[in-house]
Design an enzyme around this catalytic site. Structure first.
Site, mmCIF file in Angstrom:
data_model
loop_
_atom_site.group_PDB
_atom_site.id
_atom_site.type_symbol
_atom_site.label_atom_id
_atom_site.label_comp_id
_atom_site.label_asym_id
_atom_site.label_seq_id
_atom_site.Cartn_x
_atom_site.Cartn_y
_atom_site.Cartn_z
ATOM 1 N N ASP A 81 -2.448 1.850 6.833
ATOM 2 C CA ASP A 81 -1.151 1.614 7.471
ATOM 3 C C ASP A 81 -1.356 1.200 8.945
ATOM 4 O OD1 ASP A 81 1.640 1.736 7.488
ATOM 5 O OD2 ASP A 81 1.692 3.850 8.096
ATOM 6 N N HIS A 179 10.190 4.613 13.536
ATOM 7 C CA HIS A 179 9.169 5.577 13.116
ATOM 8 C C HIS A 179 9.461 6.937 13.746
ATOM 9 C CE1 HIS A 179 6.415 1.990 12.405
ATOM 10 N NE2 HIS A 179 6.422 2.625 11.255
ATOM 11 N N THR A 210 11.902 8.070 7.126
ATOM 12 C CA THR A 210 12.380 9.450 7.260
ATOM 13 C C THR A 210 13.848 9.547 7.681
ATOM 14 O OG1 THR A 210 10.191 10.337 7.691
ATOM 15 C CG2 THR A 210 12.035 11.603 8.574
ATOM 16 N N VAL A 230 7.433 6.729 3.915
ATOM 17 C CA VAL A 230 7.887 8.039 4.418
ATOM 18 C C VAL A 230 6.682 8.783 4.988
ATOM 19 C CG1 VAL A 230 8.994 10.235 3.855
ATOM 20 C CG2 VAL A 230 9.668 8.163 2.622
ATOM 21 N N GLY A 231 6.793 9.211 6.231
ATOM 22 C CA GLY A 231 5.698 9.952 6.844
ATOM 23 C C GLY A 231 6.167 11.245 7.492
ATOM 24 N N THR A 232 7.012 11.101 8.510
ATOM 25 C CA THR A 232 7.398 12.246 9.348
ATOM 26 C C THR A 232 8.026 13.394 8.545
ATOM 27 O OG1 THR A 232 7.712 10.710 11.166
ATOM 28 C CG2 THR A 232 8.728 12.864 11.405
HETATM 29 P P1 13P Z 1 8.387 7.818 9.266
HETATM 30 O O1 13P Z 1 7.284 8.652 9.781
HETATM 31 O O2 13P Z 1 9.461 7.590 10.253
HETATM 32 O O3 13P Z 1 8.894 8.284 7.941
HETATM 33 O O4 13P Z 1 7.753 6.351 9.005
HETATM 34 C C1 13P Z 1 6.628 6.209 8.189
HETATM 35 C C2 13P Z 1 6.091 4.833 8.268
HETATM 36 O O5 13P Z 1 6.816 3.868 8.320
HETATM 37 C C3 13P Z 1 4.645 4.656 8.292
HETATM 38 O O6 13P Z 1 4.268 3.358 8.578
#
Ligand code: 13P
Length: 281
Positions: A81, A179, A210, A230-232
């Site tokens: 990523d 993000h 997120t 989705v990460g955070t």
């Molecule tokens: P979020 O952490 O805001 O969910 O975004 C994840 C993302 O887009 C990683 O590239």
């Protein structure tokens, strides 16, 4: 099977759904994300920043994704990523990642095209997919901050030219998401997404998933988003549970007593997301 982004996004297009792309920050989270996909019977994209890949070890990540794909009969893509550095991308491809993102979004269009083309040329030799970004997504990702004043929506005409010149497999679009936004909800520019979708014919990617409201998730997928990042939300879920566990348990308990409840939270969040991504009505 262990597969490419190109392949799973083609299936998502045929089924009018999005495939979830979940950021892991360590080795522990990986099986929990994959098990959620197994339960939901969908492919899954595991994504790592360059920081995570260097911390865990590229080959370790590749091995686990491959062995779990085989053991559980699930399609898994391992994706790098937001890589801004060509050497980091080569390192991931050489170690066996099946997909990479070159993020030249902070560069002038001409340089973004040149950098992306270079990555596509290398990736093609190994049947590795390439995602790239046009326009800028706001917020904080892996310590890099993009201020709101610097956010720029993706321009549909630029997108057509960018895709024609680079030959990428998926395009990350800037349509108002940020993000790391988890305390408030995102305001999405649906009209811009429709214009981009009308102009281009490759799968579109949303970053900063997120902060997106459930009803907006369905709306963007109906308008052509095929990879949903989705990460955070996973990090916040893990960290909240970890605090609770470490605070309430004795110091000499098994580490699993603190970690397994966090993994359960991850599995639950990922399952819920996948369920949303595949049932858009
Ligand atoms: P979020 O952490 O805001 O969910 O975004 C994840 C993302 O887009 C990683 O590239």
């Amino acid at each position: 099977m262990y597969t490419t982004l190109k392949k799973v996004l083609k299936e998502a297009e045929d089924l009018n759904m999005a495939i979830g792309a979940f950021n892991t920050h360590n080795l522990e989270m990986l099986p929990a994300i994959i098990k959620a996909a197994v339960n939901q019977r969908t492919p899954v994209i595991i994504q790592t920043s360059c920081g995570t890949a260097n911390y865990v070890g590229h080959k370790n990540l590749v091995s686990i994704c491959k062995s779990m794909a085989e053991e559980y009969g699930v399609d898994i893509v391992l994706h790098l990523d937001h890589a801004k550095d060509y050497d980091e991308i080569r390192k991931a491809i050489d170690a066996g990642y099946s997909s990479v993102m070159f993020d030249g979004s902070s560069l002038p269009l001409k340089d973004n095209i040149l950098g992306t083309k270079r990555v596509v040329e290398y990736a093609r030799k190994f049947d590795v997919s390439v995602e790239a970004e046009l326009g800028t997504v706001g917020g904080t990702e892996d310590g890099i901050v993009v201020e709101q004043k610097d956010v720029q929506y993706t321009d549909p005409e630029d997108a057509v030219e960018f895709i024609r010149q680079t030959g990428i497999d998926a395009l990350a679009v800037a349509i108002g998401t940020n993000h790391g936004q988890y305390k408030s909800k995102t305001k999405i520019n649906f009209k811009r997404l429709e214009e981009i979708k009308k102009a281009v014919d490759i799968p579109l990617v949303i970053h900063g998933g997120t902060g997106v409201k459930e009803e907006d998730v369905k709306k963007v997928i109906r308008r052509g988003i095929r990879k949903f990042n989705v990460g955070t939300e996973l990090l916040v879920g893990w960290n909240r549970k970890a605090k609770e566990c470490y605070d309430s348990h004795k110091e000499n308990v098994s580490n699993r007593d603190n970690v397994v409840p966090c993994l359960n939270v991850i599995e639950e969040i990922v399952e819920k997301k996948i369920n949303l991504f595949k049932n858009i009505g």
